[in-house]
Design an enzyme around this catalytic site. Structure first.
Site, mmCIF file in Angstrom:
data_model
loop_
_atom_site.group_PDB
_atom_site.id
_atom_site.type_symbol
_atom_site.label_atom_id
_atom_site.label_comp_id
_atom_site.label_asym_id
_atom_site.label_seq_id
_atom_site.Cartn_x
_atom_site.Cartn_y
_atom_site.Cartn_z
ATOM 1 N N ARG A 172 57.389 -3.424 -6.892
ATOM 2 C CA ARG A 172 56.521 -2.314 -6.466
ATOM 3 C C ARG A 172 56.800 -1.054 -7.276
ATOM 4 O O ARG A 172 55.896 -0.354 -7.679
ATOM 5 C CB ARG A 172 56.722 -2.014 -4.979
ATOM 6 C CG ARG A 172 56.371 -3.131 -4.079
ATOM 7 C CD ARG A 172 54.861 -3.308 -4.010
ATOM 8 N NE ARG A 172 54.542 -4.701 -4.039
ATOM 9 C CZ ARG A 172 53.681 -5.241 -4.874
ATOM 10 N NH1 ARG A 172 53.032 -4.518 -5.733
ATOM 11 N NH2 ARG A 172 53.449 -6.525 -4.847
ATOM 12 N N ASP A 190 46.331 -10.173 -11.845
ATOM 13 C CA ASP A 190 47.169 -9.191 -11.164
ATOM 14 C C ASP A 190 48.377 -8.908 -12.044
ATOM 15 O O ASP A 190 48.822 -9.769 -12.804
ATOM 16 C CB ASP A 190 47.613 -9.699 -9.783
ATOM 17 C CG ASP A 190 47.993 -8.563 -8.852
ATOM 18 O OD1 ASP A 190 47.177 -8.199 -7.984
ATOM 19 O OD2 ASP A 190 49.117 -8.014 -9.009
HETATM 20 C C1 LIG Z 1 45.934 -3.563 -2.336
HETATM 21 S S1 LIG Z 1 45.924 -4.939 -3.443
HETATM 22 C C2 LIG Z 1 44.182 -5.291 -3.494
HETATM 23 C C3 LIG Z 1 43.892 -6.752 -3.362
HETATM 24 C C4 LIG Z 1 42.416 -7.090 -3.295
HETATM 25 N N1 LIG Z 1 41.707 -6.602 -4.448
HETATM 26 C C5 LIG Z 1 41.809 -6.538 -2.023
HETATM 27 O O1 LIG Z 1 41.131 -5.502 -2.060
HETATM 28 O O2 LIG Z 1 42.026 -7.132 -0.966
HETATM 29 C C6 LIG Z 1 46.236 -4.171 -5.035
HETATM 30 C C7 LIG Z 1 46.724 -5.129 -6.114
HETATM 31 O O3 LIG Z 1 46.625 -4.467 -7.385
HETATM 32 C C8 LIG Z 1 47.702 -4.897 -8.182
HETATM 33 N N2 LIG Z 1 47.932 -3.958 -9.281
HETATM 34 C C9 LIG Z 1 48.553 -2.754 -9.237
HETATM 35 N N3 LIG Z 1 48.607 -2.215 -10.471
HETATM 36 C C10 LIG Z 1 47.997 -3.102 -11.310
HETATM 37 C C11 LIG Z 1 47.748 -3.122 -12.713
HETATM 38 N N4 LIG Z 1 48.154 -2.117 -13.514
HETATM 39 N N5 LIG Z 1 47.107 -4.188 -13.250
HETATM 40 C C12 LIG Z 1 46.712 -5.214 -12.444
HETATM 41 N N6 LIG Z 1 46.920 -5.260 -11.120
HETATM 42 C C13 LIG Z 1 47.559 -4.205 -10.559
HETATM 43 C C14 LIG Z 1 48.864 -4.989 -7.200
HETATM 44 O O4 LIG Z 1 49.912 -5.820 -7.694
HETATM 45 C C15 LIG Z 1 48.174 -5.552 -5.952
HETATM 46 O O5 LIG Z 1 48.282 -6.957 -5.875
#
Ligand SMILES: C[S@@+](CC[C@H](N)C(=O)[O-])C[C@H]1O[C@@H](n2cnc3c(N)ncnc32)[C@H](O)[C@@H]1O
Length: 255
Positions: free
Chosen positions: A23, A128
């Site tokens: 995180r 992701d």
């Molecule tokens: C709150 S979840 C959203 C999941 C899904 N899209 C939803 O709305 O239910 C945010 C996700 O974005 C990913 N994330 C954060 N920064 C990122 C990045 N720079 N590139 C790709 N994914 C990223 C996190 O690891 C996490 O799994």
């Protein structure tokens, strides 16, 4: 970490260490800083970052059919349109977490088409930053809370009874997981006819969001659709390249 706990009361040590490190790495990458010391300095300078860090600790929160109205729109207006045409249907679920979002989209197509046809025509790239959540996506096994909003007919047809509820592996094959950093890497396999990026850009600063929106526009086929999260806004130079298709659900169509 000790400093953050003492000064700001975030109970970081009550989180599992590998999870916490992942995180923190997500936030540090989003801000472009290297090392915990530099990040601690940034926390001192930017009070807003504390809230984002807190959110980041629950950042991968997701579930099947999260925000059911958004999926109702996809089901009624988007999926039929995409499936009606000929040729490949390419979808990108960007920031897909543990797979509930891309698999929900796969389920909407599965309602309309035979699974063999789906495997021939539908490809959902699910990306992701976090390899850990993609492992969960590959397992495709979910607790009861994750599948709460899955329509009962779909739950019965495409999952083994649970918990854990296991998604039909043949349907799961339409989803292609890939570790991918939205802030740095180009879209994996454009052109896409639909990009869904929900509850992700909110963690990025404004210039990063603007760059990303332009990348999304470049990665869409003509007339392709972009769906953001309910509290996310499309802005910057890319905004003029899109028509607003449905304001409430943040659905945009490339001109
Ligand atoms: C709150 S979840 C959203 C999941 C899904 N899209 C939803 O709305 O239910 C945010 C996700 O974005 C990913 N994330 C954060 N920064 C990122 C990045 N720079 N590139 C790709 N994914 C990223 C996190 O690891 C996490 O799994």
């Amino acid at each position: 970490m000790g400093k953050v706990e003492r000064e700001h009361g975030l109970a970081l040590s009550s989180y599992k260490q590998p999870c916490l490190r992942r995180r923190l790495a997500v936030r540090m990458r989003a801000r472009g800083v290297h090392g915990y010391a530099a990040y601690a300095l940034l926390l001192d300078r930017m009070p807003d970052e504390y809230d984002l860090l807190l959110d980041a600790l629950t950042i991968n929160v997701t579930r099947f059919f999260r925000n059911p109205e958004a999926f109702a729109l996809l089901r009624e207006r988007v999926v039929p349109r995409l499936w009606a045409g000929a040729g490949p249907v390419t979808v990108w679920s960007a920031g897909c977490a543990s797979g509930e979002e891309p698999y929900s989209i796969a389920l909407l197509f599965a309602e309309r088409a035979r699974i063999g046809a789906l495997n021939a025509r539908l490809r959902i790239d699910a990306t992701d930053l976090d390899p850990g959540v993609l492992e969960a996506l590959r397992r495709a096994e979910y607790p009861a809370a994750a599948v709460e909003h899955v329509p009962p007919a779909l739950l019965e047809r495409f999952f083994t009874p649970g918990p854990p509820y296991r998604l039909d592996p043949v349907l799961a094959r339409t989803v292609h997981p890939l570790v991918h950093d939205l802030t740095r890497e180009p879209p994996p396999q454009p052109p896409y006819r639909l990009i869904v990026c929900r509850n992700v850009v909110i963690y990025f600063d404004r210039p990063t969001q603007e760059r990303l929106f332009s990348r999304f526009a470049d990665a869409l086929a003509p007339g392709g659709l972009l769906m953001l999260g309910k509290v996310e806004t499309l802005f910057g130079p890319a905004r003029a390249r899109f028509e607003l298709e449905e304001p409430r659900e943040r659905l945009f169509r490339l001109r």
